[in-house]
Design an enzyme around this catalytic site. Structure first.
Site, short mmCIF file in Angstrom:
data_model
loop_
_atom_site.label_atom_id
_atom_site.label_comp_id
_atom_site.label_asym_id
_atom_site.label_seq_id
_atom_site.Cartn_x
_atom_site.Cartn_y
_atom_site.Cartn_z
N GLY A 599 -2.64 2.12 -0.06
CA GLY A 599 -1.52 1.58 -0.79
C GLY A 599 -1.31 2.25 -2.14
O GLY A 599 -0.21 2.28 -2.67
N VAL A 603 -5.87 9.94 -0.51
CA VAL A 603 -7.25 10.19 -0.92
C VAL A 603 -7.69 11.55 -0.34
O VAL A 603 -7.49 11.81 0.85
CB VAL A 603 -8.18 9.08 -0.39
CG1 VAL A 603 -9.59 9.29 -0.92
CG2 VAL A 603 -7.65 7.71 -0.80
N ASP A 713 -7.45 -7.86 -1.82
CA ASP A 713 -7.11 -7.14 -0.60
C ASP A 713 -8.36 -6.84 0.21
O ASP A 713 -8.60 -5.71 0.61
CB ASP A 713 -6.33 -5.86 -0.95
CG ASP A 713 -5.47 -5.39 0.22
OD1 ASP A 713 -5.28 -6.18 1.18
OD2 ASP A 713 -5.00 -4.25 0.19
#
Ligand SMILES: *[C@@H]1O[C@H](CO)[C@@H](O)[C@H](O)[C@H]1NC(C)=O
Ligand SMILES: *[C@@H]1O[C@H](CO)[C@@H](O)[C@H](O)[C@H]1NC(C)=O
Ligand SMILES: *[C@@H]1O[C@H](CO)[C@@H](O)[C@H](O)[C@H]1NC(C)=O
Ligand SMILES: *[C@@H]1O[C@H](CO)[C@@H](O)[C@H](O)[C@H]1NC(C)=O
Ligand SMILES: *[C@@H]1O[C@H](CO)[C@@H](O)[C@H](O)[C@H]1NC(C)=O
Ligand SMILES: *[C@@H]1O[C@H](CO)[C@@H](O)[C@H](O)[C@H]1NC(C)=O
Ligand SMILES: *[C@@H]1O[C@H](CO)[C@@H](O)[C@H](O)[C@H]1NC(C)=O
Ligand SMILES: *[C@@H]1O[C@H](CO)[C@@H](O)[C@H](O)[C@H]1NC(C)=O
Ligand SMILES: *[C@@H]1O[C@H](CO)[C@@H](O)[C@H](O)[C@H]1NC(C)=O
Length: 897
Positions: A599, A603, A713
């Site tokens: 989100g 990466v 999350d």
């Protein structure tokens, strides 16, 4: 046909008051948490109503409008004293009661209407609103008819407004307003509030209606018997000690089907098929069973098994309720059926039943701060506008005159313009105006305002148009404001204020009038553009939340009190450092290898000091602004725990922001469960270890960090595994640990991933660490079952409801991941499932803390390790037997959703 018909609440309630004034039964009880208002009685009035012993007071401190009237003398003997007076509203469209209460408290709110011949028009029709939402339509047809409406409402703000709204010719009025504080762990809904349909004392032997004195919460219980049912009762004590606390007298009676082989069918009739219900049934065995007797039954809704087999506890209350809405079947029917099982030697029984209709109350209120500002402006200037009652913005039809607001569905309305021109205002410009933090246009022209032009106007960032012309202001205009006006970023009109000077020398009025129109036209273009941008951002944000991405736009949370401090914290870590963008490019070999996309951005794999690292490039839209980013990074750099992914560095160069974490060689938990990482299967012991480690990481965020960090999350993709399969939590702390302004707990955007999202947080927008506990419960069930969190093809789409259903059917083995091939100690599976189910309790206060969860998981891990070492532990008492019930409160899973 054994079918009981429940009449529509309105018909029920119309006769209610006569019944309970005639036969009321009560004992002395505490009235704390009660607010009992006798509407329309003179200020200072207080009396004890003689049939109930309830103490009523005048409503005068809770409302400024309306006039007190009295019913005809002749009716006094017939009706209770709180209806002898009433407040009538001949003026204005909407008139509101305002009560200062506490957010998070839950109330039963009851309104009473008895015309009593106070004027010559006993036939009335008007509306009752709760805040900006329609509660119900009220109508009376004759003088001696009482109407009562009830709502159970969990407060999402600490101000409650109850409004009477004129919709036609008739004059609204109200006789009594009663609030009763309930336990906020009861009567919970996934969304909306509850309107009473029926509250039945099933099997009543007295024909009496009970309320306060018998019922600690002053709920009104109606005697309920049905032709084909028989009554049973007991003289023994019945334990009613759960949070619902139904009265003992009510629980001491019950109905059973007269023909013991027939089911008890309960059909809800008289409503449209779109109505959604919540149902609460209260059971207690009230017969002394001999050892060869059993009473066991299932609850079936519209031919679907929803709960059981269930055996009521001996002389002890169990409250069974639907945790989600009950909807009609394809034929528009709502039929509950209580059916004995094959093992049962006795027919089913039912002691009490409550049915409520859901009222979504979907219109959000205007931000509290803005409403306060408007109320203060209204009272300080003595603004005399009849429609300045209730919420300033909503509903749209009753918006305050001179006020304009944003109108975006499902968004909190914001005040964007205030026009109080020619309103006879006197005194100075009030600082309250600066609390209207979304204001774009302020028009105070043609009043008699005195004093100087205040500095705060220049600091109101959204303000584009200020019209102060035609007042009696004096002194000098603040330099900052003048500067803004000269740069054209604000349109300032000040003509007609004879005493007003610019900062250094008096401004020529002529000059001002020249500037203003030009500025105004520029500004209006700007405003339109600004409007579009706001709209787009809001739209985008909404969509993102729906899709389940992490919303990144400034939502802050919770510095709660930190209770303990443990884990591994060292303030200085050599590797922590700021890197340049060039370093990042080099480190990732020009962003060669993508490890994943989350989100917050992409990466990449990188190497720093010969160690592998994961480089998270924050996308531009997530950019938080330098200051906030830096503050967060500084916080994250201080968070060190072996079960949390470690931040080893960061880069911040303009819009290029990145975070550099230790590299987790074995990816995320989800990949392993799904088999994406190859055929090797995580053993049960391995899963328990991962569960225990990630639980410890989370526990550290909750209890070891200051300010506390709520992860928000938690999910299997955020649990990462290193080369030794050690689990660490990822993605915590981003834009999460900082309160916005004075709001601490309330975040404006509900964050999280569907399926993992705490329904209570979703409903109340009230974020606590218990929301993480809920999500962690979902992760535990995934570890046990290895099934999708949401699967629409399943009998129950959500994993928690599905597991609950399987458990209620006793179908326990089928939930365990077949890939484990039975290689586990069932006791530890049960214990984990039990822990997971308590984590999933709809009421956050009933969920365990992470400290408890860590303890449970460690115990399981130890047991499983011992088993694998061939040293089976002695069976402890099987206290982990699957009882989802807690405090005798059991949940009933709903029918089709
Ligand atoms: C009661 O309900 C069950 C299940 O809905 C149904 O099968 C049965 O026929 C009903 N019995 C009566 C007497 O209505
Ligand atoms: C009201 O309270 C008084 C004394 O506290 C008591 O004597 C009386 O019985 C009560 N009445 C009812 C209806 O509960
Ligand atoms: C409620 O609180 C406001 C201030 O927040 C105060 O002005 C008002 O008088 C209070 N109302 C009551 C009934 O206590
Ligand atoms: C229930 O009330 C307590 C305080 O009495 C509060 O801390 C808690 O958050 C409330 N729960 C809900 C769901 O609002
Ligand atoms: C109630 O009012 C109706 C007419 O408005 C009248 O016929 C009836 O007798 C009244 N009932 C009582 C109990 O006063
Ligand atoms: C209760 O009321 C019903 C009808 O009003 C009556 O038939 C029955 O006898 C009453 N029962 C008692 C115990 O008073
Ligand atoms: C309860 O007590 C009353 C009188 O004391 C008696 O008439 C009645 O039969 C008893 N009921 C039960 C169920 O024992
Ligand atoms: C239970 O046992 C009693 C004797 O103790 C007997 O009279 C009764 O019939 C038995 N009931 C059932 C359902 O077997
Ligand atoms: C209730 O009492 C009966 C008879 O004493 C006993 O067999 C049964 O186990 C008890 N049930 C529960 C749930 O305690």
């Amino acid at each position: 046909m054994q079918r009981m018909l429940m009449a529509f609440s309105a018909c029920f309630l119309l006769v209610l008051l006569q019944i309970f004034s005639a036969s009321l039964f009560s004992l002395a009880q505490d009235q704390s948490g009660f607010i009992s208002l006798d509407c329309g009685s003179p200020k200072g009035t207080t009396f004890r109503e003689k049939t109930t012993n309830l103490t009523y007071i005048s409503d005068a401190n809770f409302i400024n409008t309306g006039i007190g009237r009295s019913i005809k003398q002749a009716y006094r003997t017939q009706f209770q004293q709180q209806t002898w007076n009433l407040r009538s509203f001949p003026q204005g469209i909407r008139n509101c009661y305002t009560l200062n209460l506490t957010i998070g408290d839950e109330y039963l709110i009851r309104t009473n209407f008895l015309h009593g011949g106070y004027d010559d028009k006993p036939s009335t029709e008007f509306e009752l609103h709760l805040g900006p939402n329609l509660w119900t339509k009220v109508s009376t047809t004759n003088e001696n008819q009482t109407s009562i409406f009830e709502m159970i409402h969990l407060l999402t703000t600490d101000r409650l407004q109850i409004c009477l709204v004129k919709t036609g010719d008739s004059t609204p009025f109200i006789s009594a307003l009663e609030l009763r504080k309930l336990m906020n762990t009861t009567y919970l809904t996934q969304q909306g509030s509850l309107q009473n349909f029926i509250r039945a004392d099933v099997g009543s032997t007295t024909n009496q209606t009970f309320r306060y004195g018998i019922d600690v919460f002053d709920r009104v219980w109606i005697p309920f018997n049905f032709g084909n049912w028989s009554q049973i009762s007991t003289n023994q004590t019945v334990n009613v000690n759960n949070d619902y606390q139904p009265p003992e007298i009510v629980m001491a009676t019950a109905s059973v089907p007269t023909d013991p082989d027939e089911p008890m069918n309960i059909t809800l009739v008289g409503v449209e098929r779109t109505v959604r219900f919540y149902v609460f049934m209260h059971f207690a065995e009230i017969q002394e069973l001999s050892s060869n007797e059993t009473r066991e039954f299932n609850i079936v809704y519209n031919d679907k098994h929803i709960y059981g087999p269930f055996r009521p506890l001996n002389f002890t209350t169990t409250s069974v309720f639907t945790p989600t809405e009950v909807v009609a079947d394809a034929n528009g029917q709502y039929i509950f059926s209580i059916q004995r099982t094959g093992n049962s030697t006795l027919p089913p029984l039912l002691n009490a039943m409550e049915v409520y209709m859901v009222n979504l109350l979907s219109q959000q209120e205007t931000e509290r701060k803005e409403v306060d500002a408007m109320m203060n402006i209204k009272s300080s200037y003595g603004v005399n506008k009849i429609d300045w009652e209730g919420d300033p913005c909503v509903p749209r039809d009753y918006r305050w005159s001179g006020v304009n607001c944003t109108d975006i569905d499902n968004e909190i309305p914001k005040i964007i313009s205030l026009n109080l021109s020619s309103s006879g205002l006197t005194g100075e410009l009030l600082e309250y105006i600066s609390d209207l933090t979304n204001l774009e246009v302020l028009d105070l022209s043609n009043n008699s305002l005195t004093g100087s032009v205040p500095e705060f106007l220049a600091n109101m960032e959204t303000l584009k148009v200020i019209n102060l012309s035609g007042n009696e202001l004096n002194g000098s205009i603040p330099a900052t404001l003048l500067d803004k006006a000269q740069r054209g970023s604000i349109s300032l009109s000040i003509e007609g204020n004879t005493g007003l000077c610019s900062s250094a020398s008096c401004v020529k009025k002529k000059k001002k009038t020249v500037i203003a129109p030009v500025a105004a036209s520029l500004v209006s273009v700007f405003l339109i553009a600004a409007g579009i941008v706001t709209f787009l951002i809001l739209k985008r944000r909404k969509k993102r939340a729906k899709l389940g991405f992490n919303p990144n736009l400034g939502t802050g949370t919770t510095p709660l009190h930190s209770t303990s401090h443990h884990g591994y914290e060292s303030p200085v870590i050599a590797k922590n450092r700021k890197l340049t963008y060039i370093d990042v490019v080099k480190m990732t070999n020009n962003f060669e290898r993508v490890l994943g996309r989350g989100g917050f951005g992409v990466v990449y794999y990188g190497v720093l000091d010969n160690e592998p690292v994961a480089v998270k490039m924050l996308t531009e839209s997530t950019a938080l602004g330098y200051k906030q980013f830096k503050a967060e990074v500084e916080l994250l750099l201080r968070v060190h725990h072996k079960d949390l992914t470690c931040l080893v560095g960061y880069c911040e160069e303009g819009e290029k922001m990145s975070l550099i974490y230790e590299f987790m060689a074995n990816g995320d938990l989800k990949e392993h469960l799904s088999g994406k990482r190859g055929p090797s299967v995580l053993t049960w012991e391995g899963r328990l270890r991962i569960a225990a480690e990630s639980a410890q990481g989370l526990e550290y965020l909750h209890n070891g960090c200051k300010p506390q960090i709520v992860h928000r999350d938690i999910k299997t993709t955020n649990i990462l595994l290193n080369e030794k399969f050690q689990a660490k939590l990822a993605d915590f702390g981003l834009s999460r640990s900082f309160p916005l302004g004075t709001e601490t707990h309330v975040s404006t955007v509900v964050a999280g991933t569907p399926g993992y999202l705490d329904p209570e947080y979703y409903r109340t927008n009230w974020l606590t660490e218990k929301s993480d506990v809920f999500s962690f419960g979902v992760v535990l069930l995934e570890l046990v079952t290895n099934r999708p969190v949401i699967d629409q093809k399943r009998e129950r789409p959500h994993i928690g409801e599905w597991v609950g259903l399987m458990l209620s059917r006793g179908d326990i083995t089928s939930i365990v991941d077949p890939k484990l091939q039975g290689d586990f100690d069932p006791n530890t599976i049960w214990k984990v499932v039990e822990t997971a189910m308590t984590c999933l309790n709809p009421s956050s206060s009933r969920r365990p803390t992470m400290t408890q969860v860590v303890m449970d998981l460690k115990e399981c891990l130890n047991m499983e390790m011992a088993r694998n070492m061939g040293t089976r532990m002695t069976d402890s008492t099987n206290d982990s037997s699957i009882e989802i019930s807690m405090n005798f409160t059991t949940e009933l899973n709903p029918g089709a959703r």
